[in-house]
Design a protein around this motif. Structure first.
Motif, PDB file in Angstrom:
ATOM      1  N   ALA A   1      -8.464   6.680 -15.028  1.00 51.88           N
ATOM      2  CA  ALA A   1      -7.427   6.575 -13.993  1.00 51.88           C
ATOM      3  C   ALA A   1      -8.060   6.629 -12.616  1.00 51.88           C
TER       4      ALA A   1
ATOM      5  N   ILE B   1       1.997   1.820  -3.446  1.00 49.01           N
ATOM      6  CA  ILE B   1       0.959   2.448  -4.254  1.00 49.01           C
ATOM      7  C   ILE B   1       0.930   3.951  -3.995  1.00 49.01           C
TER       8      ILE B   1
ATOM      9  N   VAL C   1     -10.771  -7.837  -7.056  1.00 57.00           N
ATOM     10  CA  VAL C   1      -9.506  -7.556  -7.730  1.00 57.00           C
ATOM     11  C   VAL C   1      -9.456  -8.280  -9.070  1.00 57.00           C
TER      12      VAL C   1
ATOM     13  N   ALA D   1      -0.102  -2.558  -9.293  1.00 53.04           N
ATOM     14  CA  ALA D   1      -0.266  -2.704  -7.846  1.00 53.04           C
ATOM     15  C   ALA D   1      -1.192  -3.850  -7.530  1.00 53.04           C
ATOM     16  N   VAL D   2      -2.217  -4.017  -8.363  1.00 51.24           N
ATOM     17  CA  VAL D   2      -3.161  -5.106  -8.117  1.00 51.24           C
ATOM     18  C   VAL D   2      -2.472  -6.450  -8.314  1.00 51.24           C
TER      19      VAL D   2
ATOM     20  N   LEU E   1       0.831  -1.209   0.000  1.00 51.66           N
ATOM     21  CA  LEU E   1       0.000   0.000   0.000  1.00 51.66           C
ATOM     22  C   LEU E   1       0.864   1.257   0.000  1.00 51.66           C
TER      23      LEU E   1
ATOM     24  N   LEU F   1      -8.942  -0.972  -5.762  1.00 54.52           N
ATOM     25  CA  LEU F   1      -7.876  -1.137  -4.772  1.00 54.52           C
ATOM     26  C   LEU F   1      -8.398  -0.890  -3.364  1.00 54.52           C
TER      27      LEU F   1
ATOM     28  N   VAL G   1      -1.147   2.065 -10.502  1.00 52.67           N
ATOM     29  CA  VAL G   1      -2.076   1.880  -9.383  1.00 52.67           C
ATOM     30  C   VAL G   1      -3.159   0.875  -9.751  1.00 52.67           C
ATOM     31  N   GLY G   2      -3.685   1.017 -10.969  1.00 56.60           N
ATOM     32  CA  GLY G   2      -4.828   0.180 -11.323  1.00 56.60           C
ATOM     33  C   GLY G   2      -4.456  -1.239 -11.673  1.00 56.60           C
TER      34      GLY G   2
ATOM     35  N   VAL H   1      -1.259   6.410 -13.127  1.00 52.00           N
ATOM     36  CA  VAL H   1      -2.284   5.939 -12.197  1.00 52.00           C
ATOM     37  C   VAL H   1      -2.965   4.687 -12.745  1.00 52.00           C
ATOM     38  N   VAL H   2      -3.326   4.739 -14.035  1.00 51.09           N
ATOM     39  CA  VAL H   2      -4.044   3.587 -14.596  1.00 51.09           C
ATOM     40  C   VAL H   2      -3.179   2.344 -14.520  1.00 51.09           C
TER      41      VAL H   2
ATOM     42  N   SER I   1     -10.118   3.627 -11.509  1.00 49.09           N
ATOM     43  CA  SER I   1      -9.457   2.353 -11.223  1.00 49.09           C
ATOM     44  C   SER I   1      -9.029   2.268  -9.764  1.00 49.09           C
TER      45      SER I   1
ATOM     46  N   LEU J   1      -0.490  -7.089  -5.400  1.00 45.60           N
ATOM     47  CA  LEU J   1      -1.365  -7.521  -4.312  1.00 45.60           C
ATOM     48  C   LEU J   1      -1.688  -9.004  -4.447  1.00 45.60           C
ATOM     49  N   PHE J   2      -1.924  -9.433  -5.670  1.00 46.17           N
ATOM     50  CA  PHE J   2      -2.193 -10.859  -5.883  1.00 46.17           C
ATOM     51  C   PHE J   2      -1.003 -11.678  -5.420  1.00 46.17           C
TER      52      PHE J   2
END
Lengths: 171, 174, 423, 368
Positions: free
Chosen positions: C151, A38, C180, A69-70, A35, C158, A65-66, A61-62, C154, A73-74
């Motif tokens: 952006a 991110i 997710v 980062a996901v 986190l 999270l 972060v989108g 960001v897209v 999304s 996280l996985f």
């Protein structure tokens, strides 16, 4: 890039990004580290915005972060010891050495480079980005896409079970 | 209409399929010896003439001196129903063979009979107290189980003079 | 591109409320020294859009409308006790939520659990910055506003993950993992579908897209029906609305990532879910239904009225699907996304790009050809949807789904071809 | 190539869960989304009715049967009084039997409304079908209130007949209520049977072969969904069911969808039966006189009815006392759960919920 507003924003963003980066290092909970990572991505996006590169900021960001980062996280979720203290390691001394060396190189480079300053507003519009990507840099762009596609197909093939392969006539 | 098979018919069928399996016969039902129970039930299920493929009901009964397990077996095609029983006289540890290998539907009903009556079904894959918690004292559906607080005896005390039980001594299963 | 109409810059011209805010800003700039107006303008925009539009609509029309309309769909009244027709119900809800005990599980990650609802609000406010309510009524008229929207939108994925993970609850974790997986997957066809729009209009700006639709007198829903269908499904998935609300999944997971939230923390999630749905409706209305334009009529009637009307019409679609459809399973959902929506979005992009090249290079951007393209695209959409489904091995259920009827009891009745085998 | 194997963990579906329809728990071991083991935990609602019934007279036991399967109290009453009548050899007048049929079929309508609605709710339809079902169910409950004074636990059947004769205006009210049902069923059919999402969720989920269904003693729509034509109303008619013209709906594959569609079709058949019963409602007394402290002769009886959830049997043993020596209920939804593990293992958690919904359990009946 003058006036009180941008300067204030610059320092605020710097603080956020650096604190977040530090948080990644010191937090012992893996998920907290992600986190913080991110947050630091968001801070970088803020810098892009400050440099009038809105598209880059949004792409940051897209994508970071989108999407990235996901994915991180996985990866973290699949790690068994998410909440456990992950601080202890036998590689403290080499890690310290390596990071000090790296920091020295960075500081040296930053200090010694003569940075160009551009007078006019360097507007990196979407059009110019697109023209550049599909014009001058089309070869690396396409190679990167082929590489990503190959990685995607490989990942799909890795997780397929024999039963799925048998039942899926399209494969 | 569903034909209710008489005791003689049931006994004849059981004897035909597994000789020596019938313990005794009553007008409406037939008692199977415990040692032949599973064999007989399998044969009855697979026999095309009886065709008792369906275990309609499984129920344990406490008759003070014995425990009975009642099996109501059904045939869809022949549209007939038969009552088989199996009894045990051991009150301390009543054991009856399980019919779960024959009918999957007996699984939970046998669990229930074990939980409430304490009949142990030998060969049951997972015999546990299905409704009550582990360690519950006693078997509530037994006639000698005293459920009421204050030492009251089960019975129709509010109907004067109709108490029909109480002859055998009441034991606290605590 | 034609100029839509001449907006007078008088502050009392309600056809464009930005005049009013500009006037206020102007006065402030004169009255206050330095850069006060510079700081005030975003605040003013925030006040105008968020406090005057988002909050009331969300609280009143969003919550109340959803409850009332779904109530009507379910043949019941909906809230009708608080005030006339239950109009005070959202306030009563909020009061109830605020006074409720906020439970926190003992082994929860408290920081993240408290942070998640707060962070969840932020993007819901931010997306409104680029939504054009009128030709000038837009807080931040940035050239890449579509990318900005994507952006910002999304981020909630999270945040929901954070919320679900923090409870140390298996149901919540299930919800978090599902959101997710689903959020990442459905973003791809969504962006691909919107890319078709961008290629056709040649603009990444929401306002530019509206201007284009106004200039060519056509709504993009007619020109790109396939993109609209994909957009609607993907947005439903991102918003956790019912046909695809597997992250909440009331009947399976007991509200998924919201399982352990209570009180106003839950209320923020609930309210902001509706705010996101409204924002997505705003985006859909802007991109596919002409935004504030209405075939020239916006010269006379305030354009923001058209926009709000379209927004609620779109939002009604969300409520409708929510009140009607059952939920898909996650593997079906992912298969639907990757096997069906994604290839269709690529097909759509290909078709649109081809049309665009033909149109600009071969036909000099003649206006009338847009309608021919629209007709062709509607046809192409039907053909594509059907053929791709057939290609994936799907056949519609033509035969009866009613059970067989027999007159006599007996044993097993084998399924014969006459009685409908292989339905 | 190997599949990715996750770490299995146990998830408790219930005892407080929107889809368990009561305090019932499935301890599911899941690997990701896939259920690899399921264990049922029940008994949260156990009231030991079978023991309590041994302390009360035969008539006093009727209210207990209301409270086993609280969604179909009329059918439960009926099964019990039939068992007592079989034990004691009591005949019921024609009018009483016709009223019993009407009430039992209305109860089936109400119960299937609940079953179908709750099942669609489990598939994720956000409350809409269940509300539509409730709308019609309310009208049936109004009829029950009109007749017996109670809506849910009616306690209407008596040994030898029914408690009261039908009230004035019942017939018109019943016909009016009945008129709403075909429309509801068609609405549900149109909304769900043709819905691709619903079909995708229910078809091929929780498949039961006829052999499995028979061997696991399943009853009612579960058995019929698997293609076995078995309905006690046809096979062993009671209360004069042989006079009525109706059919048994049976499914094709034995999946959740078949169980759902069988229930819908059963509702249509019930409407047919009630209309016939109302048309030929005989006159005469509604009940025979039965002594209050009934003492049936020594013996035993197993009587069953086709309840909404399947074969609802009552096994009574009499020792000539005023109360049953043994009172055993054969609860359909308890025994229908036998196959739950077989149906859920291998599917996803979402499938397990759908399967549980298609079984249509009532926890009051499971635990008794």
């Amino acid at each position: 890039m003058d006036g009180a507003g941008p300067t204030l924003a610059f320092w605020a963003l710097s603080a956020v990004t650096l604190v977040a980066a530090g948080g990644v290092l010191v937090s012992r909970n893996l998920l907290h580290a992600v986190l913080f990572l991110i947050l630091s991505f968001v801070g970088i996006a803020g810098f892009f915005l400050l440099l009038s590169a809105e598209f880059l900021a949004m792409a940051q960001v897209v994508i970071y972060v989108g999407a990235i980062a996901v994915l991180v996280l996985f990866a973290v979720l699949l790690t068994p010891a998410v909440g456990r203290d992950n601080g202890e390691t036998r590689f403290i001394a080499p890690a310290l050495l390596l990071s000090v060396a790296l920091a020295a190189v960075f500081i040296f480079v930053i200090h010694d480079t003569t940075w160009n300053t551009v007078d006019e507003d360097p507007r990196a519009t979407v059009e110019s980005l697109g023209t550049a990507l599909l014009g001058r840099w089309v070869l690396p762009f396409e190679i990167a896409s082929v590489l990503l596609t190959a990685a995607l197909v490989g990942a799909i093939m890795l997780v397929r079970s024999p039963e799925e392969e048998a039942e899926d006539g399209l494969a | 209409m569903t034909r209710e098979l008489t005791g003689e018919e049931l006994a004849a069928a059981a004897e035909r399929l597994v000789p020596g399996s019938v313990a005794r016969t009553e007008p409406h039902c037939c008692y199977i010896k415990p040692e032949h129970l599973r064999e007989t039930m399998t044969a009855l299920r697979d026999d095309p003439e009886m065709d008792l493929v369906y275990l309609a009901n499984l129920c344990g009964v406490d008759y003070w001196d014995r425990f009975e397990v009642v099996y109501h077996l059904h045939s869809f095609v022949k549209n007939q129903i038969g009552t088989y029983k199996c009894e045990t006289h051991d009150r301390e540890k009543p054991v009856i063979p399980s019919v779960v290998p024959v009918w999957h539907g007996a699984w939970m009903q046998e669990d229930e009979a074990y939980d409430l009556l304490g009949i142990v079904f030998e060969g049951h894959p997972n015999l546990y107290r299905i409704f009550l918690w582990d360690g519950y004292p006693g078997w509530p559906l037994r006639k000698d189980f005293l459920s009421m607080p204050g030492g009251l005896q089960p019975g129709l005390n509010e109907f004067a003079g109709v108490s029909r039980r109480g002859e055998p001594p009441v034991r606290m299963t605590e | 591109m034609k100029q839509p109409f001449l907006v007078s810059d008088k502050w009392y011209d309600i056809r464009d409320l930005s005049n009013l805010s500009n006037e206020i800003l102007h006065q402030v700039d004169r009255a206050l020294p330095g850069e006060a107006a510079y700081i005030l303008s975003p605040l003013l925009g925030f006040v105008f859009v968020f406090l005057l539009f988002v909050l009331p609509t969300q609280l009143y029309l969003g919550v109340l409308g959803e409850r009332k309309i779904i109530g009507r769909m379910q043949s019941r009244y909906g809230p009708n006790r608080t005030g006339k027709f239950g109009v005070l119900q959202p306030i009563a809800d909020a009061a109830k939520l605020l006074t409720k005990e906020a439970l926190t599980p003992r082994y929860a990650d408290k920081t993240i659990m408290y942070l998640a609802p707060v962070l969840f609000v932020m993007p819901a406010v931010m997306v409104w910055a680029v939504i054009p309510f009128g030709p000038e009524m837009i807080i931040a008229d940035i050239p890449n506003s579509l990318v900005y929207y994507l952006a910002v939108s999304s981020v909630p994925t999270l945040v929901i993950f954070m919320g679900g993970w923090s409870h140390n609850n298996k149901y919540s974790l299930f919800g978090a993992i599902r959101i997710v997986a689903m959020g990442v997957s459905y973003e791809v066809p969504l962006v691909m579908a919107l890319l078709g729009v961008v290629v056709m209009t040649g603009s990444l700006s929401l306002n530019g897209i509206v201007f284009w639709q106004d200039a060519f007198d056509i709504w993009l829903v007619a020109l790109q029906p396939l993109a609209f269908a994909i957009f609607f499904i993907c947005v439903s998935a991102e918003l956790n609305r019912t046909p695809v609300d597997i992250a909440e999944a009331e009947s399976e997971l007991g509200s998924g990532y919201l399982t352990e939230y209570s009180g106003m923390k839950w209320g923020l999630f609930y309210g902001m879910d509706i705010a996101y749905a409204l924002a997505a409706s705003a985006l859909g209305a802007t991109i596919f239904f002409g935004g504030w334009s209405f075939f020239g009529l916006q010269d006379w009637v305030p354009s923001w009225l058209f926009f709000i009307g379209k927004l609620y019409a779109f939002y009604f679609l969300f409520i409708w699907t929510r009140g009607t459809l059952p939920r898909l399973r996650i593997d079906q959902l992912m298969a639907f996304c990757w096997k069906y929506l994604f290839p269709l979005a690529l097909f759509n992009l290909f078709i649109v790009a081809t049309e665009r090249v033909i149109w600009t290079d071969g036909l000099d951007g003649e206006k009338g050809f847009v309608y021919i393209f629209a007709a062709a695209n509607i046809l192409a959409t039907i053909v594509l949807v059907v053929t791709w489904a057939r290609f994936l091995g799907y056949r519609p259920e033509n035969q009866t789904t009613k059970p067989r009827l027999v007159n006599e009891a007996g044993g097993y009745v084998p399924v014969t071809p006459a009685s409908g085998e292989g339905r | 190539m190997s599949t990715i194997q996750g770490e299995p963990f146990i998830i408790n579906i219930g005892p407080q869960h929107p889809s368990t329809h009561g305090v019932f728990r499935i301890k599911a071991t899941v690997d990701g989304e896939r259920v690899i083991d399921a264990e049922m935990v029940m008994g949260y609602l156990h009231r030991s009715m079978e023991k309590l019934a041994e302390e009360r007279t035969y008539t006093q036991n009727i209210p207990f049967t209301d409270r086993t399967d609280y969604l179909s109290s009329m059918s439960n009453n009926l099964g019990y009084v039939l068992a007592v009548e079989k034990l004691a050899g009591i005949d019921v007048p024609d009018r009483g039997q016709a009223i019993r049929v009407i009430m039992a079929e209305f109860q089936r309508l109400a119960s299937h409304c609940m079953a179908v609605g709750a099942f669609t709710n489990d598939t994720g339809a956000w409350q809409t079908p269940i509300m539509w079902c409730f709308r019609e169910r309310e009208k049936v409950l109004d009829l029950f209130e009109m007749t017996s004074g109670a809506r849910l636990t009616c306690n209407y059947m008596r040994i030898g007949g029914v408690a009261f004769d039908l009230p004035k205006g019942f017939e018109e009210a019943a016909r009016k209520t009945l008129a709403g049902f075909p429309q509801l069923i068609d609405e549900l059919d149109a909304m769900l049977s043709g819905n691709e999402i619903f079909l995708a969720r229910t078809k091929g989920v929780g498949v039961l072969t006829p052999e499995m269904a028979t061997n696991a003693s399943l009853t009612g729509p579960m058995l019929r969904g698997s293609g076995i034509a078995w309905d006690i109303r046809k096979a062993d008619p009671y209360c004069g069911y042989e006079q009525y013209d109706f059919q048994i709906p049976i499914g094709y594959n034995g999946d959740s969808y078949d169980r759902f569609s069988v229930r819908l079709e059963e509702m249509r058949q019930s409407v047919k039966i009630i209309q016939q019963a109302l048309d030929r409602l005989p006159g005469g007394p509604h009940s025979t006189q039965v002594p209050l402290a009934l003492r049936p002769p020594k013996g035993e009886a197993y009587a069953r009815v086709e309840g909404p959830r399947g074969e609802l049997g009552y096994y009574l043993v009499s020792d000539e006392g005023p109360s049953p020596f043994r009172f055993h209920i054969r609860p359909p939804s308890f025994i229908n759960l036998s196959a739950l593990k077989e149906m859920t293992v291998g599917g996803t958690v979402a499938d397990a919920i759908v399967v549980l919904g298609s079984i249509d359990i009532v926890v009051g009946e499971i635990d008794r």
